[in-house]
Motif scaffolding. Structure first.
Motif, PDB file in Angstrom:
ATOM      1  N   LYS A 123      66.673  -1.185  45.345  1.00  0.00           N
ATOM      2  CA  LYS A 123      65.327  -1.587  45.744  1.00  0.00           C
ATOM      3  C   LYS A 123      65.292  -3.067  46.122  1.00  0.00           C
ATOM      4  N   TYR A 124      66.123  -3.875  45.463  1.00  0.00           N
ATOM      5  CA  TYR A 124      66.181  -5.308  45.754  1.00  0.00           C
ATOM      6  C   TYR A 124      67.009  -5.622  46.994  1.00  0.00           C
ATOM      7  N   GLY A 125      67.686  -4.616  47.563  1.00  0.00           N
ATOM      8  CA  GLY A 125      68.461  -4.832  48.783  1.00  0.00           C
ATOM      9  C   GLY A 125      69.968  -4.806  48.611  1.00  0.00           C
ATOM     10  N   PHE A 126      70.450  -4.548  47.404  1.00  0.00           N
ATOM     11  CA  PHE A 126      71.893  -4.441  47.184  1.00  0.00           C
ATOM     12  C   PHE A 126      72.399  -3.104  47.693  1.00  0.00           C
ATOM     13  N   LYS A 127      73.661  -3.080  48.101  1.00  0.00           N
ATOM     14  CA  LYS A 127      74.316  -1.856  48.552  1.00  0.00           C
ATOM     15  C   LYS A 127      75.547  -1.608  47.688  1.00  0.00           C
ATOM     16  N   CYS A 128      75.826  -0.334  47.417  1.00  0.00           N
ATOM     17  CA  CYS A 128      77.018   0.025  46.649  1.00  0.00           C
ATOM     18  C   CYS A 128      78.254  -0.359  47.453  1.00  0.00           C
ATOM     19  N   LYS A 129      79.235  -0.891  46.763  1.00  0.00           N
ATOM     20  CA  LYS A 129      80.473  -1.330  47.401  1.00  0.00           C
ATOM     21  C   LYS A 129      81.620  -0.926  46.497  1.00  0.00           C
ATOM     22  N   GLY A 130      82.247   0.201  46.792  1.00  0.00           N
ATOM     23  CA  GLY A 130      83.349   0.665  45.965  1.00  0.00           C
ATOM     24  C   GLY A 130      82.908   1.738  44.994  1.00  0.00           C
ATOM     25  N   GLU A 131      83.862   2.146  44.169  1.00  0.00           N
ATOM     26  CA  GLU A 131      83.662   3.246  43.237  1.00  0.00           C
ATOM     27  C   GLU A 131      83.170   2.750  41.876  1.00  0.00           C
ATOM     28  N   VAL A 132      82.515   3.653  41.149  1.00  0.00           N
ATOM     29  CA  VAL A 132      82.140   3.367  39.771  1.00  0.00           C
ATOM     30  C   VAL A 132      83.414   3.061  38.991  1.00  0.00           C
ATOM     31  N   SER A 133      83.370   2.016  38.180  1.00  0.00           N
ATOM     32  CA  SER A 133      84.537   1.566  37.429  1.00  0.00           C
ATOM     33  C   SER A 133      84.154   1.310  35.985  1.00  0.00           C
ATOM     34  N   GLU A 134      85.157   0.974  35.193  1.00  0.00           N
ATOM     35  CA  GLU A 134      84.933   0.664  33.788  1.00  0.00           C
ATOM     36  C   GLU A 134      85.809  -0.507  33.380  1.00  0.00           C
ATOM     37  N   SER A 135      85.255  -1.380  32.543  1.00  0.00           N
ATOM     38  CA  SER A 135      86.011  -2.502  31.994  1.00  0.00           C
ATOM     39  C   SER A 135      85.544  -2.721  30.563  1.00  0.00           C
ATOM     40  N   ALA A 136      86.472  -2.668  29.623  1.00  0.00           N
ATOM     41  CA  ALA A 136      86.178  -2.879  28.201  1.00  0.00           C
ATOM     42  C   ALA A 136      85.040  -1.971  27.721  1.00  0.00           C
ATOM     43  N   GLY A 137      85.000  -0.746  28.265  1.00  0.00           N
ATOM     44  CA  GLY A 137      83.990   0.217  27.869  1.00  0.00           C
ATOM     45  C   GLY A 137      82.680   0.128  28.630  1.00  0.00           C
ATOM     46  N   LEU A 138      82.518  -0.894  29.462  1.00  0.00           N
ATOM     47  CA  LEU A 138      81.300  -1.041  30.269  1.00  0.00           C
ATOM     48  C   LEU A 138      81.507  -0.326  31.602  1.00  0.00           C
ATOM     49  N   VAL A 139      80.642   0.634  31.900  1.00  0.00           N
ATOM     50  CA  VAL A 139      80.726   1.407  33.142  1.00  0.00           C
ATOM     51  C   VAL A 139      79.760   0.773  34.138  1.00  0.00           C
ATOM     52  N   TYR A 140      80.240   0.552  35.376  1.00  0.00           N
ATOM     53  CA  TYR A 140      79.413  -0.158  36.350  1.00  0.00           C
ATOM     54  C   TYR A 140      79.691   0.313  37.780  1.00  0.00           C
ATOM     55  N   GLN A 141      78.713   0.052  38.632  1.00  0.00           N
ATOM     56  CA  GLN A 141      78.815   0.299  40.063  1.00  0.00           C
ATOM     57  C   GLN A 141      78.879  -1.061  40.753  1.00  0.00           C
ATOM     58  N   PRO A 142      79.989  -1.380  41.439  1.00  0.00           N
ATOM     59  CA  PRO A 142      80.015  -2.635  42.199  1.00  0.00           C
ATOM     60  C   PRO A 142      78.973  -2.566  43.336  1.00  0.00           C
ATOM     61  N   MET A 143      78.212  -3.643  43.479  1.00  0.00           N
ATOM     62  CA  MET A 143      77.191  -3.717  44.530  1.00  0.00           C
ATOM     63  C   MET A 143      77.197  -5.127  45.098  1.00  0.00           C
ATOM     64  N   GLU A 144      76.616  -5.267  46.292  1.00  0.00           N
ATOM     65  CA  GLU A 144      76.504  -6.592  46.892  1.00  0.00           C
ATOM     66  C   GLU A 144      75.275  -6.661  47.778  1.00  0.00           C
ATOM     67  N   ILE A 145      74.859  -7.885  48.037  1.00  0.00           N
ATOM     68  CA  ILE A 145      73.733  -8.144  48.933  1.00  0.00           C
ATOM     69  C   ILE A 145      74.149  -9.250  49.894  1.00  0.00           C
ATOM     70  N   GLU A 146      73.888  -9.022  51.163  1.00  0.00           N
ATOM     71  CA  GLU A 146      74.134 -10.034  52.192  1.00  0.00           C
ATOM     72  C   GLU A 146      72.885 -10.893  52.308  1.00  0.00           C
ATOM     73  N   LEU A 147      72.993 -12.144  51.925  1.00  0.00           N
ATOM     74  CA  LEU A 147      71.817 -13.001  51.879  1.00  0.00           C
ATOM     75  C   LEU A 147      71.285 -13.362  53.246  1.00  0.00           C
ATOM     76  N   SER A 148      72.150 -13.465  54.235  1.00  0.00           N
ATOM     77  CA  SER A 148      71.668 -13.827  55.565  1.00  0.00           C
ATOM     78  C   SER A 148      70.760 -12.741  56.137  1.00  0.00           C
ATOM     79  N   ILE A 149      70.883 -11.527  55.621  1.00  0.00           N
ATOM     80  CA  ILE A 149      70.060 -10.407  56.088  1.00  0.00           C
ATOM     81  C   ILE A 149      68.830 -10.232  55.202  1.00  0.00           C
ATOM     82  N   SER A 150      69.012 -10.390  53.898  1.00  0.00           N
ATOM     83  CA  SER A 150      67.985  -9.975  52.940  1.00  0.00           C
ATOM     84  C   SER A 150      66.967 -11.036  52.577  1.00  0.00           C
ATOM     85  N   ILE A 151      67.314 -12.282  52.729  1.00  0.00           N
ATOM     86  CA  ILE A 151      66.366 -13.315  52.277  1.00  0.00           C
ATOM     87  C   ILE A 151      65.848 -14.078  53.469  1.00  0.00           C
TER      88      ILE A 151
END
Length: 151
Positions: A123-151
């Motif tokens: 909703k804030y403008g981030f897009k998924c980038k890559g696969e769901v991963s895990e580190s030290a038991g924390l499960v996460y979805q890598p995401m990113e936002i291009e500031l030149s487009i979004s702000i």
């Protein structure tokens, strides 16, 4: 509501907000290792230590009460974004995020979003980038936002 830099006096409130929001939305889907990892990251002393690194930490304050926290690491990565569970869905997270993004030092800001937070980041403008991963038991979805487009 004001958005301002985190101060030493805010550390206990910030730690409590992070743990309350994490417990409500994220913890039940993680292993004991993930809960333990997050608990260590959200401790007062851990925040205090990160205050002295290249991390921007902003809080949302309303009538003297801390309602949310964001941490922008090295001007390029959202490391934490939590809002008091009682104050969610009021635009506090959005205000914190866009305030922090104004300090970004890169055109593309990343986040390792917990799975329950992915819809909010979209909703804030981030897009998924890559696969769901895990580190030290924390499960996460890598995401990113291009500031030149979004702000």
């Amino acid at each position: 509501m004001i958005i301002r830099k985190l101060e030493e006096k805010d550390l206990k409130a910030v730690s409590s907000i992070c743990m309350a929001a994490f417990s409500k939305s994220v913890a039940e889907a993680l292993s004991a290792e993930g809960v333990s990892t997050f608990t260590k990251i959200a401790q007062v002393d851990a925040f205090r230590n990160r205050m002295h690194e290249d991390n921007l930490m902003l809080v949302a304050e309303y009538e003297g009460k801390i309602e949310g926290i964001i941490e922008l690491k090295e001007g390029r990565h959202v490391a934490m974004l939590f809002v008091d569970p009682e104050q969610q869905q009021k635009g506090i997270g959005r205000k914190l995020l866009f305030s922090a993004l104004s300090y970004a030092r890169v055109e593309c800001v990343t986040v390792k979003a917990s799975l329950p937070s992915v819809p909010a980041y979209r909703k804030y403008g981030f897009k998924c980038k890559g696969e769901v991963s895990e580190s030290a038991g924390l499960v996460y979805q890598p995401m990113e936002i291009e500031l030149s487009i979004s702000i």
